[in-house]
Design an enzyme around this catalytic site. Structure first.
Site: not given
Ligand code: 21W
Length: 231
Positions: A96, A123, A160, A175
């Site tokens: 994320p 996490e 693709r 596209d």
């Molecule tokens: C979601 C892992 C949230 C860790 C503050 C402190 C990979 C992903 C993921 C995940 C957290 C992607 C927190 C878009 C996504 C992924 C799992 C943080 C909470 N906040 N692209 N602790 N969205 N997500 N943990 O979630 O691994 S690419």
């Protein structure tokens, strides 16, 4: 005639079974049958030395949740030849915190010969594992449970771009997003339905006029639906 390339993608995950359906169906399945794409899914647990195949642990300093440990990640990346070497694969960590995925990034990654996707879970990963990460990518600003679905999204978008996967290269070039704007509207038979008519120009056979209409329509709908793309 461009040289035929194969894109090789290795996926490092705690949940290999999640990939079975999506990677072997539709265009992705066909691309692999044709040898244009090679996807290999690796179980991160295989690289654990723990008798219970544990790959996660508590976070130093406290806090909720678990972290993927640096050791199994290191062992796996070593086995996949990602630590050093001139032809080492590009390691992409799906997280994320990553750069938000765009078609430009897809195009850039599609130019690599070999990619390894590290799917985050819990996490995330021990920060020291970032040593071997070349690209950190997110698929958008919303919260998922892990990096597996993002890895599939990226694989799909990359596949693709490999010449021969999509039959008509024109449909890749035209596209949405490829040219930084949306694709134009399309119509199929019947020419009239519930009183709704297909624009006359599309039935005219005048290719120059059709091309002009499509360009204008793409412009208009981009302004209407995604004005942010025109800035
Ligand atoms: C979601 C892992 C949230 C860790 C503050 C402190 C990979 C992903 C993921 C995940 C957290 C992607 C927190 C878009 C996504 C992924 C799992 C943080 C909470 N906040 N692209 N602790 N969205 N997500 N943990 O979630 O691994 S690419």
């Amino acid at each position: 005639m461009p040289r035929q390339t194969t894109l090789e993608i290795g996926i490092l995950t705690l949940f290999p079974e999640m990939f079975e359906g999506p990677m072997n169906s539709s265009l992705l399945g066909k691309a692999q049958q044709k040898g244009l794409l090679k996807v290999k899914v690796h179980d991160l647990r295989k690289y654990s030395r723990d008798k219970h195949r544990k790959v996660d642990d508590k976070i130093f300093g406290g806090g909720s949740g678990m972290l993927l440990q640096v050791e199994p990640i290191h062992r796996a990346l070593k086995a996949l030849k990602c630590l050093k070497g001139k032809n080492k694969p590009t390691v992409v960590y799906l997280s994320p915190q990553g750069r938000r995925l765009t078609q430009d990034i897809v195009r850039e990654l599609a130019g690599k010969k070999k990619l390894i996707f590290l799917c985050g879970h819990y996490e995330g990963i021990d920060e020291r594992a970032m040593t071997w990460v070349d690209e950190e990518i997110s698929i958008g600003d919303y919260v998922l449970t892990g990096g597996e679905i993002p890895a599939m999204v990226l694989t799909d978008a990359l596949a693709r771009m490999v010449p021969g996967v999509v039959k008509e290269w024109g449909s890749v070039e035209n596209d949405s997003f490829y040219n930084g704007r949306l694709d134009c509207s399309h119509y199929s038979r019947p020419a009239q339905f519930l009183g709704m008519k297909v624009p006359d120009v599309l039935l005219s056979g005048n290719h120059k006029a059709i091309e002009e209409w499509r360009k204008q329509d793409a412009e208009a709908r981009t302004l209407k639906k995604r004005p942010d793309l025109t800035i």
